[in-house]
Design an enzyme around this catalytic site. Structure first.
Site, PDB file in Angstrom:
ATOM      1  N   SER A   9      36.685  56.793  40.711  1.00 14.35           N
ATOM      2  CA  SER A   9      37.958  55.914  40.595  1.00 14.35           C
ATOM      3  C   SER A   9      39.164  56.803  40.978  1.00 14.35           C
ATOM      4  CB  SER A   9      38.080  55.504  39.542  1.00 14.35           C
ATOM      5  OG  SER A   9      37.156  54.394  38.878  1.00 14.35           O
ATOM      6  N   GLY A  63      41.722  52.843  44.139  1.00 12.04           N
ATOM      7  CA  GLY A  63      42.908  52.122  44.965  1.00 12.04           C
ATOM      8  C   GLY A  63      43.292  50.997  44.491  1.00 12.04           C
ATOM      9  N   CYS A 102      37.529  47.813  34.559  1.00 10.59           N
ATOM     10  CA  CYS A 102      38.617  48.632  35.232  1.00 10.59           C
ATOM     11  C   CYS A 102      38.857  47.724  36.556  1.00 10.59           C
ATOM     12  CB  CYS A 102      38.265  49.948  35.635  1.00 10.59           C
ATOM     13  SG  CYS A 102      39.729  51.040  35.910  1.00 10.59           S
ATOM     14  N   LEU A 103      38.560  48.229  37.718  1.00  5.76           N
ATOM     15  CA  LEU A 103      38.671  47.399  39.026  1.00  5.76           C
ATOM     16  C   LEU A 103      38.046  46.213  39.012  1.00  5.76           C
ATOM     17  CD1 LEU A 103      39.953  47.578  41.932  1.00  5.76           C
ATOM     18  CD2 LEU A 103      37.588  48.575  42.715  1.00  5.76           C
ATOM     19  N   GLN A 156      40.251  43.862  37.388  1.00  2.00           N
ATOM     20  CA  GLN A 156      41.572  43.538  38.074  1.00  2.00           C
ATOM     21  C   GLN A 156      41.001  42.541  39.284  1.00  2.00           C
ATOM     22  OE1 GLN A 156      42.654  47.481  39.621  1.00  2.00           O
ATOM     23  NE2 GLN A 156      43.187  47.977  37.398  1.00  2.00           N
ATOM     24  N   HIS A 209      37.615  51.819  29.550  1.00  2.00           N
ATOM     25  CA  HIS A 209      35.915  52.296  29.702  1.00  2.00           C
ATOM     26  C   HIS A 209      35.277  52.396  28.558  1.00  2.00           C
ATOM     27  CE1 HIS A 209      36.204  53.151  34.353  1.00  2.00           C
ATOM     28  NE2 HIS A 209      37.382  53.187  33.804  1.00  2.00           N
ATOM     29  N   GLU A 241      32.232  52.916  28.246  1.00  3.44           N
ATOM     30  CA  GLU A 241      31.016  53.893  28.086  1.00  3.44           C
ATOM     31  C   GLU A 241      31.472  55.408  28.113  1.00  3.44           C
ATOM     32  OE1 GLU A 241      33.297  55.145  31.673  1.00  3.44           O
ATOM     33  OE2 GLU A 241      32.924  52.858  30.811  1.00  3.44           O
TER      34      GLU A 241
END
Length: 380
Positions: free
Chosen positions: A46, A243, A269-270, A273, A352, A354
């Site tokens: 990331s 990104g 996360c991404l 989104q 996150h 994990e």
């Protein structure tokens, strides 16, 4: 150590010393507040396209090892630290951080006042920068930076994603015996779409009782829908990655089709989104993002506060509460950290679970994914 020169787009010009890779590199500068875990941060896909400023002043003192790699490489443009310790001392250390950075072409910059730099980013926000061991002229660096593409214009997931599918069958790392747990018997099979997935996320999915097939970012959504309808897979995981999610327009359209097929899905996360965008709610960029291992997040169901690890510059809008239940909130700025979509077997989190900063505050989320899959499968 060679000298290295840094130029930020707000005009700040700094001189430091270099370790790791040399040359000239352009990327976005962010700061990370974690006290430990520099190897995991550097090898997190990331961070592709970014320079990571560590607020922890001593970096490199415990070396690096194979077990703490979060991916097969390191994708950050570089790291910026106050003090770099080439001589490491730790019973798990196998080589120096300098050696790892050189192997994966990541620039290391030290002897920088990272406290000052962090304050600049906090006040001005994340921005583009250039670092060079070859060019010491401020105006020339400025010219190169201004002519370079910005991070939000580059699709980094093509670089960090796996090129071919594979099966992941490794559980979480057990520090008591210094090895990874074998995956337990699987309760269901999922496909993990790799946008830059961290290895420890895959470990936790396996540990929760899932058989995990990892596939590239250029997936065929029609094939996944067909496999789900034929009961070859039970769900889909959307991974973290680098990104701006808004530029991934082809991915948005593919995820829309998966949503319409009512396949159980979980995103981190991404992935969180992308699910928001695919539901019609575009993300927005935070001023300086959330990067670190000490972010308090409140579970809106239990009201418990979880200490979480985070790494994102973008967030989903509050308006998404029209179609999804907000399950988690960030107590630093009240931004959304978790969603459960209404009338569909889909949920996601921004942080996150994990990364274990708590150390296990959020690990239950993987079990919730398994429970949702089994419940949906029993209803079908």
């Amino acid at each position: 150590m060679k000298k290295v020169w840094i130029y930020l787009e707000n005009g700040i010009f700094l001189e430091g010393k270099s370790f790791g890779s040399i040359g000239t590199k352009v990327g976005e500068i962010v700061f990370n507040t974690s006290m430990t875990g520099y190897q995991e941060i550097i090898t997190d896909p990331s961070y592709a396209g970014q320079f990571v400023t560590f607020t922890m002043p001593e970096i490199g003192n415990v070396g690096v090892n194979e077990e703490d790699m979060e991916s097969v490489s390191a994708y950050a443009k570089g790291i910026i630290v106050r003090n770099y310790q080439k001589r490491f001392s730790n019973f798990r250390g196998k080589e120096s951080l300098d050696e790892l950075l050189k192997r994966y072409d990541v620039m290391g910059i030290c002897d920088i006042d990272t406290r000052f730099l962090t304050k600049v980013l906090r006040d001005s926000g994340n921005q583009m920068m250039i670092a060079s061991t070859e060019i010491n002229d401020k105006e020339e660096l400025k010219k190169i930076l201004e002519s370079s593409p910005r991070i939000e214009e580059i699709n980094y997931i093509k670089e960090v994603s796996t090129k071919k599918s594979y099966i992941h069958n490794q559980g979480i790392y057990d520090a008591r015996v210094f090895s990874y747990n074998p995956a337990p018997p699987s309760k269901a099979k999922i496909v993990a779409i790799d946008f830059g997935v961290k290895r420890n996320i895959l470990n936790n999915l396996c540990e929760a009782g899932l058989e995990v097939e990892v596939i590239p970012q250029d997936f065929d959504e029609k094939d996944l829908i067909k496999r789900y309808e034929n009961k070859e897979i039970d769900g889909i995981f959307l991974s973290n990655g680098p990104g701006d999610p808004l530029i991934l327009k082809d991915i948005h359209e593919k995820i829309k089709k998966l949503i319409e097929a009512k396949i159980p899905m979980f995103g981190i996360c991404l992935g969180h989104q992308l699910l928001s965008i695919s539901h019609g709610y575009p993300t927005f960029k935070l001023k300086f993002g959330h990067h670190g291992g000490n972010h308090p997040v409140r579970n809106e169901k239990t009201k418990k506060v979880e200490i979480t690890a985070q790494n994102h510059n973008y967030n989903v809008p509050q308006e998404i509460s029209q179609i999804a239940e907000i399950t988690h909130k960030n107590l630093f700025d009240n931004t959304i950290e978790g969603l459960k979509y209404k009338n569909t077997p889909i949920f996601s989190v921004q942080h996150h679970p994990e990364a274990s900063p708590g150390p296990h505050d959020s690990r239950y989320i993987f079990k919730e994914f398994v429970d949702m899959i089994l419940e949906h499968r029993n209803r079908s």
